[in-house]
Design a protein around this motif. Structure first.
Motif, PDB file in Angstrom:
ATOM      1  N   VAL A 115       0.679  -1.201   0.105  1.00 22.11           N
ATOM      2  CA  VAL A 115      -0.011  -0.084  -0.062  1.00 22.11           C
ATOM      3  C   VAL A 115       0.961   1.316   0.017  1.00 22.11           C
ATOM      4  O   VAL A 115       0.654   2.165  -0.777  1.00 22.11           O
ATOM      5  CB  VAL A 115      -0.912  -0.007   1.146  1.00 22.11           C
ATOM      6  N   PHE A 116       1.883   1.331   0.808  1.00 19.75           N
ATOM      7  CA  PHE A 116       2.773   2.353   0.927  1.00 19.75           C
ATOM      8  C   PHE A 116       3.343   2.740  -0.378  1.00 19.75           C
ATOM      9  O   PHE A 116       3.703   3.932  -0.770  1.00 19.75           O
ATOM     10  CB  PHE A 116       3.732   2.175   2.094  1.00 19.75           C
ATOM     11  N   GLN A 117       3.889   1.722  -0.963  1.00 23.05           N
ATOM     12  CA  GLN A 117       4.621   1.754  -2.394  1.00 23.05           C
ATOM     13  C   GLN A 117       3.649   2.329  -3.433  1.00 23.05           C
ATOM     14  O   GLN A 117       4.155   3.380  -4.106  1.00 23.05           O
ATOM     15  CB  GLN A 117       5.129   0.320  -2.743  1.00 23.05           C
ATOM     16  N   HIS A 118       2.458   1.931  -3.529  1.00 22.39           N
ATOM     17  CA  HIS A 118       1.359   2.481  -4.386  1.00 22.39           C
ATOM     18  C   HIS A 118       0.990   4.156  -4.112  1.00 22.39           C
ATOM     19  O   HIS A 118       1.015   4.595  -4.822  1.00 22.39           O
ATOM     20  CB  HIS A 118       0.124   1.714  -4.615  1.00 22.39           C
ATOM     21  N   ILE A 119       1.082   4.229  -2.925  1.00 19.28           N
ATOM     22  CA  ILE A 119       0.943   5.812  -2.405  1.00 19.28           C
ATOM     23  C   ILE A 119       1.776   6.675  -2.796  1.00 19.28           C
ATOM     24  O   ILE A 119       1.917   7.534  -3.305  1.00 19.28           O
ATOM     25  CB  ILE A 119       0.467   5.735  -0.825  1.00 19.28           C
ATOM     26  N   LYS A 120       3.175   6.009  -2.520  1.00 17.25           N
ATOM     27  CA  LYS A 120       4.280   6.936  -2.899  1.00 17.25           C
ATOM     28  C   LYS A 120       4.505   7.041  -4.317  1.00 17.25           C
ATOM     29  O   LYS A 120       4.584   8.326  -4.787  1.00 17.25           O
ATOM     30  CB  LYS A 120       5.567   5.942  -2.529  1.00 17.25           C
ATOM     31  N   VAL A 121       4.178   6.177  -5.174  1.00 17.32           N
ATOM     32  CA  VAL A 121       4.368   6.127  -6.678  1.00 17.32           C
ATOM     33  C   VAL A 121       3.078   7.035  -7.356  1.00 17.32           C
ATOM     34  O   VAL A 121       3.514   8.026  -8.144  1.00 17.32           O
ATOM     35  CB  VAL A 121       4.228   4.882  -7.245  1.00 17.32           C
ATOM     36  N   ASN A 122       1.789   7.002  -6.860  1.00 11.86           N
ATOM     37  CA  ASN A 122       0.890   7.784  -7.471  1.00 11.86           C
ATOM     38  C   ASN A 122      -0.446   7.830  -6.615  1.00 11.86           C
ATOM     39  O   ASN A 122      -1.230   6.981  -6.811  1.00 11.86           O
ATOM     40  CB  ASN A 122       0.382   7.456  -9.045  1.00 11.86           C
TER      41      ASN A 122
END
Length: 236
Positions: free
Chosen positions: A24-31
């Motif tokens: 989840v954090f990775q996808h929040i960070k990307v976009n």
């Protein structure tokens, strides 16, 4: 578990053994904008019912699509029972439906998280690996799965495989070793004789009361004691 690596904390490392959370954090960070737009559909009143919840929970457990899994993880967290994150011994997410009339959509929280993650390194590994990366002057905050207050509380497993008492001991040992090489370590946990025995050797302990409502048999929140154990290097 969080590893903070600069004095004024404008760069830091976030490590967690739960791969779904880091995803989840990775996808929040990307976009985060795209995530919010796609997530909004999952917070429709039409999807707030037990049949849909259990169907989406099953999809979450079966899908290999990382982006869909991130969307569903947030949906399940907000619609599931009291925001629990729990897996069975096979690694299957099994939190029951929460039966909430209205579910809060965490748009602002996602936006704030995205701003913080711009300066974060994300890591999905055992806590021992995060300790290996720490250097003198760093600060490590550890938020492990808490020691159970009683035997009936052991149904909860935050990640597949759980977190054993042996791992609690290992965490305390690594904290002491890290402190000896100039790393400031802070650990939170329930305030119990067993946790005080883990931390009192080399740490400063502060105790405080918190309100908890994760109890299916009680509609009222109960007060429990937590502690903060600080391992402070002698040169600070």
């Amino acid at each position: 578990m969080f590893l903070l690596t600069l004095t004024i904390i404008n760069t830091y490392l976030l490590n967690d053994v739960n791969s779904d959370l880091i995803n989840v954090f990775q996808h929040i960070k990307v976009n985060h904008t795209a995530l919010i737009n796609d997530l909004r559909a999952f917070f429709s009143a039409k999807l707030n019912n037990p049949e849909t919840y259990y169907a989406l929970r099953k999809e979450f457990n079966n899908t290999d699509d990382a982006y869909l899994k991130a969307l569903l993880f947030i949906y399940l967290n907000r619609h599931g029972f009291q925001g629990l994150c729990r897996y069975n011994l096979s690694g299957v997410f099994n939190v029951p439906y929460g039966h909430y009339k209205k579910v809060y959509f965490p748009e602002n929280e996602i936006i704030i998280t995205a701003s913080k993650l711009k300066h974060a390194i994300l890591m999905n590994d055992q806590f021992s690996q995060a300790f290996r990366r720490a250097r003198k002057g760093d600060i490590i905050y550890c938020d492990p799965p808490y020691v159970s207050l009683n035997k009936t509380a052991n149904f909860t497993s935050y990640a597949a495989g759980g977190f054993s008492y042996e791992q609690q001991i290992r965490l305390a040992q690594l904290a002491e070793k890290a402190c000896s090489r100039g790393v400031h370590v802070v650990i939170s946990n329930h305030d119990m004789p067993v946790t005080r025995a883990l931390y009192t050797k080399s740490s400063n302990i502060k105790s405080f009361n918190v309100r908890r409502s994760i109890n299916a048999k009680s509609a009222k929140a109960k007060s429990v004691k937590e502690l903060i154990a600080s391992y402070i290097p002698s040169n600070i």
